[in-house]
Enzyme design. Structure first.
Site, PDB file in Angstrom:
ATOM      1  CE  LYS A 166      10.011 107.032  83.426  1.00 53.08           C
ATOM      2  NZ  LYS A 166       9.444 108.394  83.259  1.00 53.08           N
ATOM      3  CG  ASP A 191       7.737 108.928  80.177  1.00 58.25           C
ATOM      4  OD1 ASP A 191       7.875 109.820  79.304  1.00 58.25           O
ATOM      5  OD2 ASP A 191       7.717 109.179  81.394  1.00 58.25           O
ATOM      6  CE  LYS A 262       4.864 112.859  85.470  1.00 51.29           C
ATOM      7  NZ  LYS A 262       6.272 112.852  84.993  1.00 51.29           N
ATOM      8  CG  ASP A 314       5.257 103.305  89.518  1.00 51.10           C
ATOM      9  OD1 ASP A 314       5.387 104.545  89.571  1.00 51.10           O
ATOM     10  OD2 ASP A 314       5.892 102.592  88.713  1.00 51.10           O
TER      11      ASP A 314
END
Length: 346
Positions: A166, A191, A262, A314
């Site tokens: 991130k 990301d 997603k 995850d």
């Protein structure tokens, strides 16, 4: 039609009408606070939908889309509003018209997939027409105060070789360089969660590629990524918040080389599979991601993962404890449990 056919049909309808629906909320504490460029989680609250029919129970879990202010309470209210239709036998296809894309529809859709598997004796993977192979998931390194702290996280995850890192606008290249020095054996994707400007992307992308980064996910804000249409990036750019469902694919295909599917965004596996196959037809790469959650949320994503280039499921590694009997995580490889869990007949 003979009388026996009519009796069988009426009996099947009566069985479906016998459905019962249960909806409740849960909260799963995070292993450590999980931080991205625009949010932080100390726990992962979710909604769970259960549908019972003929002594079989299908279950589905969803966390919802946080940047649309979905909460377990708002998703529960949506599910309560369609509980009568679910109890009257609504199918997965009918569900697409009962609720909009989002977490509530994901929870109900997952419950219907699980129920179908248990009633038919087929796995959800088989029903979807995909294999159930082990997949390699990224391990997410959340945003920390310093590059050194993020490198320490990578060092601690010594059995993992694929990281999703991130990033924000504070020293992104330095953070990746620190992880690269600490773990030169590891592969990385990053990301940004809408955290950069277009000028920052053009500056950082070549430097990140030189450090071995394979892909950049959602660098620009949703609705503020028009400049990507004329940009020739040095490494693939993946749309996440900029492609929620099939209705946004055409625009995303002009701006991104990959999309992140997603199921909280698509409103479930049924629509997620449609989106995945349509994206492949347009030559786009695929990633499956998640909003976090336990193995119950990850299992439907494991179905989509069979079609993807990158996998980010995850969620169970980010919570203090997973559900008993859930997916098996070993050195980044995710396999199905030996005993039936979600989408597997007993």
């Amino acid at each position: 039609r003979d009388r026996d056919d009519t009796d069988r049909e009426l009996h099947a309808q009566a069985r479906v009408m016998n459905r019962k629906v249960s909806i409740h909320t849960e909260c799963w504490p995070a292993l450590i606070p999980f931080r991205i460029s625009n949010n932080v989680w100390d726990d992962f609250p979710c909604v769970v939908c259960e549908i019972e029919q003929d002594d079989a129970i299908g279950r589905g879990e969803a966390l919802g889309v946080y940047y649309f202010d979905e909460t377990p309470e708002s998703m529960s209210a949506q599910l309560e509003s369609i509980a009568p239709q679910l109890e009257d036998g609504a199918s997965r296809e009918q569900l697409l018209n009962l609720l909009p894309p989002g977490g509530a529809r994901m929870a109900a859709d997952a419950a219907l997939w699980d129920l179908e598997a248990r009633l038919t004796g087929r796995t959800a993977w088989s029903i979807a027409g995909v294999d159930a192979n082990p997949v390699e998931t990224v391990f997410t390194i959340g945003l920390e105060d310093t590059p050194e702290a993020m490198a320490d996280k990578a060092l601690a995850a010594s059995d993992i070789t694929l990281f999703k890192v991130k990033l924000g606008d504070d020293r992104p290249v330095e953070r990746i360089a620190a992880i690269h020095v600490a773990r030169p054996d590891a592969r990385m994707v990053v990301d940004v969660n809408q955290g950069w400007t277009f000028d920052e992307l053009r500056q950082y992308a070549p430097e990140l590629k030189a450090l071995g980064v394979s892909m950049i996910e959602q660098p620009l804000p949703r609705g503020g990524d028009e400049e990507l249409a004329a940009y020739d990036p040095p490494l693939p750019i993946c749309g996440d918040e900029s492609c929620l469902h099939l209705g946004e694919l055409e625009q995303a295909a002009r701006r991104y080389q990959m999309i992140n599917i997603k199921l909280d965004k698509t409103g479930g596996l049924t629509h997620g599979l449609e989106l995945a196959r349509a994206a492949r037809e347009r030559g786009l790469g695929l990633m499956v991601g998640c909003m976090g959650g336990t193995s119950l949320a990850m299992a439907p994503h494991h179905v989509i993962a069979q079609l993807c280039d990158f996998v980010d499921i995850d969620g169970p590694l980010l919570v203090r404890h997973d559900r008993l009997g859930g997916l098996v995580y070993d050195k980044g490889i995710v396999t199905l449990p030996e005993q039936p869990f979600w989408g597997q007949p007993a």
